[in-house]
Design an enzyme around this catalytic site. Structure first.
Site, PDB file in Angstrom:
ATOM      1  N   GLN A   1       0.764  -1.026  -0.056  1.00  0.00           N
ATOM      2  CA  GLN A   1       0.071  -0.082  -0.049  1.00  0.00           C
ATOM      3  C   GLN A   1       0.840   1.317   0.101  1.00  0.00           C
ATOM      4  O   GLN A   1       0.223   2.431  -0.425  1.00  0.00           O
ATOM      5  CB  GLN A   1      -0.861  -0.060   1.385  1.00  0.00           C
TER       6      GLN A   1
ATOM      7  N   ARG B   1       4.026   0.230  12.787  1.00  0.00           N
ATOM      8  CA  ARG B   1       3.917  -1.080  12.249  1.00  0.00           C
ATOM      9  C   ARG B   1       4.009  -1.045  10.621  1.00  0.00           C
ATOM     10  O   ARG B   1       3.189  -0.252  10.241  1.00  0.00           O
ATOM     11  CB  ARG B   1       2.422  -1.561  12.813  1.00  0.00           C
TER      12      ARG B   1
ATOM     13  N   HIS C   1       1.242  -9.181   4.465  1.00  0.00           N
ATOM     14  CA  HIS C   1       0.226  -8.337   4.564  1.00  0.00           C
ATOM     15  C   HIS C   1      -0.379  -8.473   2.961  1.00  0.00           C
ATOM     16  O   HIS C   1      -0.470  -7.592   2.305  1.00  0.00           O
ATOM     17  CB  HIS C   1       0.402  -6.740   4.744  1.00  0.00           C
TER      18      HIS C   1
ATOM     19  N   ASN D   1      -1.180 -10.841   8.486  1.00  0.00           N
ATOM     20  CA  ASN D   1      -2.366  -9.910   8.705  1.00  0.00           C
ATOM     21  C   ASN D   1      -3.598 -10.255   8.064  1.00  0.00           C
ATOM     22  O   ASN D   1      -3.710 -10.681   6.972  1.00  0.00           O
ATOM     23  CB  ASN D   1      -1.854  -8.617   8.003  1.00  0.00           C
ATOM     24  N   GLU D   2      -4.629 -10.486   9.036  1.00  0.00           N
ATOM     25  CA  GLU D   2      -5.902 -10.798   8.737  1.00  0.00           C
ATOM     26  C   GLU D   2      -6.143 -11.857   7.606  1.00  0.00           C
ATOM     27  O   GLU D   2      -6.552 -11.734   6.622  1.00  0.00           O
ATOM     28  CB  GLU D   2      -6.564  -9.278   7.956  1.00  0.00           C
TER      29      GLU D   2
ATOM     30  N   ASN E   1      -7.369  -6.165  14.550  1.00  0.00           N
ATOM     31  CA  ASN E   1      -7.744  -4.895  13.891  1.00  0.00           C
ATOM     32  C   ASN E   1      -9.241  -4.848  14.024  1.00  0.00           C
ATOM     33  O   ASN E   1      -9.895  -5.725  13.512  1.00  0.00           O
ATOM     34  CB  ASN E   1      -7.288  -5.281  12.170  1.00  0.00           C
TER      35      ASN E   1
ATOM     36  N   TYR F   1     -12.551  -2.117  12.936  1.00  0.00           N
ATOM     37  CA  TYR F   1     -13.209  -1.017  12.463  1.00  0.00           C
ATOM     38  C   TYR F   1     -14.432  -0.927  12.902  1.00  0.00           C
ATOM     39  O   TYR F   1     -14.801   0.031  13.492  1.00  0.00           O
ATOM     40  CB  TYR F   1     -12.887  -1.121  11.000  1.00  0.00           C
TER      41      TYR F   1
ATOM     42  N   GLU G   1      -4.717  -2.326  14.143  1.00  0.00           N
ATOM     43  CA  GLU G   1      -5.329  -1.665  13.283  1.00  0.00           C
ATOM     44  C   GLU G   1      -6.578  -0.943  13.805  1.00  0.00           C
ATOM     45  O   GLU G   1      -7.481  -1.521  14.270  1.00  0.00           O
ATOM     46  CB  GLU G   1      -5.635  -2.009  11.888  1.00  0.00           C
TER      47      GLU G   1
ATOM     48  N   TRP H   1      -4.752   3.172  11.917  1.00  0.00           N
ATOM     49  CA  TRP H   1      -4.572   2.972  10.420  1.00  0.00           C
ATOM     50  C   TRP H   1      -5.103   4.179   9.903  1.00  0.00           C
ATOM     51  O   TRP H   1      -6.206   4.345   9.897  1.00  0.00           O
ATOM     52  CB  TRP H   1      -5.403   1.650  10.109  1.00  0.00           C
TER      53      TRP H   1
ATOM     54  N   GLU I   1      -5.608   2.126  -1.221  1.00  0.00           N
ATOM     55  CA  GLU I   1      -6.654   1.436  -0.241  1.00  0.00           C
ATOM     56  C   GLU I   1      -7.387   0.196  -1.322  1.00  0.00           C
ATOM     57  O   GLU I   1      -8.472  -0.026  -1.558  1.00  0.00           O
ATOM     58  CB  GLU I   1      -7.853   2.288   0.188  1.00  0.00           C
ATOM     59  N   TRP I   2      -6.193  -0.695  -1.850  1.00  0.00           N
ATOM     60  CA  TRP I   2      -6.942  -1.734  -2.445  1.00  0.00           C
ATOM     61  C   TRP I   2      -7.829  -1.702  -3.563  1.00  0.00           C
ATOM     62  O   TRP I   2      -7.476  -0.969  -4.262  1.00  0.00           O
ATOM     63  CB  TRP I   2      -7.264  -3.152  -1.476  1.00  0.00           C
TER      64      TRP I   2
HETATM   65  C1  BGC Z   1      -6.150  -3.790   5.982  1.00  0.00           C
HETATM   66  C2  BGC Z   1      -5.530  -2.778   5.799  1.00  0.00           C
HETATM   67  C3  BGC Z   1      -6.606  -1.831   4.971  1.00  0.00           C
HETATM   68  C4  BGC Z   1      -7.739  -1.391   5.961  1.00  0.00           C
HETATM   69  C5  BGC Z   1      -8.635  -0.395   5.472  1.00  0.00           C
HETATM   70  C6  BGC Z   1      -7.539  -3.524   6.785  1.00  0.00           C
HETATM   71  O1  BGC Z   1      -8.314  -4.644   6.576  1.00  0.00           O
HETATM   72  O2  BGC Z   1      -5.326  -4.591   6.835  1.00  0.00           O
HETATM   73  O3  BGC Z   1      -4.695  -3.079   4.487  1.00  0.00           O
HETATM   74  O4  BGC Z   1      -6.159  -0.691   4.243  1.00  0.00           O
HETATM   75  O5  BGC Z   1      -8.229  -2.540   6.624  1.00  0.00           O
HETATM   76  O6  BGC Z   1      -9.394  -1.061   4.499  1.00  0.00           O
END
Ligand code: BGC
Length: 671
Positions: free
Chosen positions: A108, A172, A223, A268-269, A450, A452, A538, A620, A627-628
């Site tokens: 990223q 990180r 990752h 990661n995830e 992580n 959100y 994150e 994060w 952003e993928w």
């Molecule tokens: C990921 C990150 C991603 C972020 C926001 C996480 O799931 O580890 O790489 O950018 O979420 O989408």
């Protein structure tokens, strides 16, 4: 954004397009179909004594889960950490040894995708092959890939300046596997590794610069950027040999960087990597999703967008030593995500085993996995009976076992949750006894999480749990609802209410208690099994932007009022929405400031009041980045980069970065 010349770009694209996986009959790099030949050219199994990850090379038979360099030898004795915790709780703050920082990931931010001998990762390959799978500018390849990204490969000093503003004690970042081993296969022969020295130079300089600046590295080994060569060779994580290649690569990293790196995250995830890369989508590379892949493969391409969609290009793969070899270039199969998950968990455990047996004692570091997943909130509505509330609570736990425990139980307890095993039946691969022993405690040093958004959970009316005969993937959750919307309409649109306000990514809603609920869930589930607590590896959001829909605001607000929690409707003013043409709207990121303030307050309460052992928080992300599938205009960064117009890619601190510096001063003990 800095652009490659048109010529280089075209070359790269056409090279990538030609790289359709060679058919399984090839014997130079692919696996031959047929069992007896399937081990040729493959990473060494543990039974091969020359393999660096071979357990028989180890003279230390001690149980890995007992290894904890930071715990006192006498149980009951107070550690330095315990003393800091006591002092901090008395003041309502976080302790002085709290790991505080921000996170990024190699693909990223680094860019320099084809520089200094770096090999292709699945992200390079598949963004080039399917340019329509990422939001960006038609014809501008750099806008739909990590080719250049933030160019941290050349601009790391500028990243460090941003860390200082938030007073980061930790940073990180992840290592790009294919920058070190372009073909993914690390080998040590006569004491020498087949490594790309330029890659080693880069990571040495990153680590050394961090340390010179009093920032402690927290390093992720993987990752999502799997070396493409391994995808081509055996289908990457779908093949059980991936665990040995990963362990060998990890061994190199421990041996080379472990004198200075004391905090390692293996993977990661795994959920996002496997579910989004091998089932849903096309979201994440390698874009294995059902969609139109079979038609492409059969050359029935009329009306298809050949520049986008689901991929079928893959190497021959063997899920486990007992499975048949699946041929190359096949359409995506049922359960690919389940097998990817299984093998990636084994890869994590193999790497930890290497660390424990060969390095941990001497290097005195910690190692763990980072899982993702929404904490599950039992659905409530006005007038709901106590009995119904209780049922919803049970379903919230069940949903959490599926969403999170599937990935966090094996590295802590050694196996999948019982509920997942029962409901998945034969569709869930089994770990052997030996594998269970290897997995158990492999994340006992710490667990990374992580977090959100959150999900509501409840049973689905009229549905029953699957009986043992019905147990399989499709039925496993048929009676379970978990989502951050009340339901889903056409094209996955959200039926309101939504669980919290809509941030800048469709899946991302703001519900700050999720962090406290989740920390409590882990803490109760793994009581006494994790020695150095949970690290939030994150947390953050994309500031709302022009792409998000706010159609649900009113219904959501009404709902939260009706259950006496109006604060979680959290509707925001139009002026908070980012406008790409006005940098000030991006730099004054007040939605994000509020996000951090509220999530951190919940984390503080979890530590001070609930006495949860939480040891770190990584926001994060440090800088706006790739952003993928959402490209560059979904911004999660605390530092602004003008990707479109600024060839220098200058970093500019946003309000949130400064806010975190202030939060550190006010809420974290300084000794
Ligand atoms: C990921 C990150 C991603 C972020 C926001 C996480 O799931 O580890 O790489 O950018 O979420 O989408």
């Amino acid at each position: 954004m800095k652009t490659l010349t048109l010529f280089t770009t075209l070359l790269a694209v056409s090279a990538a397009k030609k790289c359709i996986v060679k058919p399984s009959s090839s014997n130079d790099s692919g696996i031959e179909s047929g069992e007896e030949s399937s081990l040729n050219n493959l990473p060494s199994d543990p039974s091969n004594p020359s393999n660096p990850s071979d357990p028989s090379n180890s003279s230390d038979p001690s149980n890995p889960s007992n290894t904890d360099p930071t715990n006192p030898t006498n149980p009951g004795e107070q550690t330095n950490h315990d003393i800091l915790v006591e002092k901090a709780r008395a003041e309502g703050k976080l302790p002085a040894d709290f790991k505080w920082g921000a996170a990024t990931a190699a693909y990223q931010v680094e860019g320099a995708w084809n520089e200094d001998g770096r090999g292709e990762s699945v992200w390079d390959h598949f963004t080039h092959l399917y340019p329509h799978n990422v939001e960006g500018e038609e014809g501008n390849e750099d806008s739909i890939s990590g080719n250049v990204a933030c160019d941290s490969y050349h601009k790391f000093d500028e990243d460090i300046e941003m860390m200082k503003i938030m007073k980061a004690t930790h940073y990180r970042f992840s290592i790009s596997w294919s920058r070190l081993f372009p073909d993914g296969q690390a080998k040590k022969e006569e004491g020498k590794w087949n490594v790309n020295e330029k890659g080693v130079e880069y990571y040495n300089s990153v680590i050394n610069k961090l340390i010179e600046n009093n920032v402690t590295p927290l390093v992720t080994l993987y990752h999502w950027d799997l070396p493409y060569a391994l995808h081509e060779k055996y289908g990457g994580w779908l093949d059980y040999h991936s665990q040995y290649d990963f362990a060998n690569y990890a061994e190199f990293c421990f041996e080379t960087f472990g004198d200075r790196v004391k905090n390692w995250i293996t993977i990661n995830e795994p959920w996002v990597n496997c579910v989004s890369g091998y089932r849903l989508g096309p979201g994440k590379a390698p874009y294995r999703c059902t969609g139109e892949a079979p038609r492409k493969l059969a050359n029935e391409t009329e009306g298809l967008d050949l520049q986008g969609g689901c991929s079928y290009e893959i190497g021959p793969s063997q899920y486990s030593p007992e499975s048949e070899v699946l041929e190359a270039n096949r359409p995506p199969q049922r359960l690919e995500d389940v097998w990817c998950s299984h093998n990636i968990l084994l890869a994590h455990a193999q790497a930890v085993k290497v660390y424990r047996e060969k390095f941990q004692k001497e290097q005195n570091g910690l190692i763990g996995i980072t899982v993702d997943g929404e904490a599950q909130i039992p659905w409530i509505e006005p007038g709901m009976s106590e009995e119904q509330k209780k049922i919803n609570e049970e379903y919230a736990n069940l949903a959490a076992e599926f969403r999170i425990g599937w990935y966090s139980d094996p590295p802590v307890t050694g196996d999948y949750p019982q509920s997942v095993k029962e409901r998945m039946g034969k569709d869930l691969p089994e770990f052997t006894e030996e594998q269970k022993a290897m997995l158990k405690g492999s994340s006992s040093d710490f667990l990374g999480w992580n977090t959100y958004t959150a999900h509501w959970a409840a049973p689905i009316e009229g549905q029953t749990p699957p009986t043992p005969e019905e147990a399989n993937f499709e039925n496993s959750k048929r009676d379970m609802w978990d989502d951050n919307c009340r339901g889903r309409g056409d094209g996955w649109t959200c039926i309101p209410p939504t669980l919290g306000s809509q941030a800048g990514s469709s899946w991302n809603t703001k519900y700050p208690p999720t962090i406290r609920v989740g920390l409590n869930w882990f803490s109760k589930r793994y009581e006494g099994l994790i020695n150095n607590g949970i690290i939030i590896t994150e947390n953050g959001c994309a500031q709302p932007n022009a792409k998000v829909s706010r159609a649900n605001d009113e219904v959501t607000a009404e709902y939260f009022k009706s259950i006496d929690q109006p604060e979680y409707a959290d509707t925001y003013e139009e002026e908070i929405i980012e406008n790409e043409d006005d940098k000030n709207t991006i730099i004054r990121d007040l939605y994000r400031v509020d996000w951090y303030q509220q999530y951190l307050e919940n984390l503080r309460l979890a530590f001070v009041e609930d006495k949860i052992d939480v040891r770190g928080y990584m926001a994060w992300s440090l800088i706006d980045n790739f952003e993928w599938e959402n490209g560059y205009e979904t911004r999660f960064g605390m530092s602004y980069i003008d990707f479109k117009n600024d060839p220098e890619l200058k970093r500019q601190p946003k309000e949130s970065l400064k806010f975190l510096g202030q939060w550190y001063d006010e809420n974290i003990m300084q000794e």
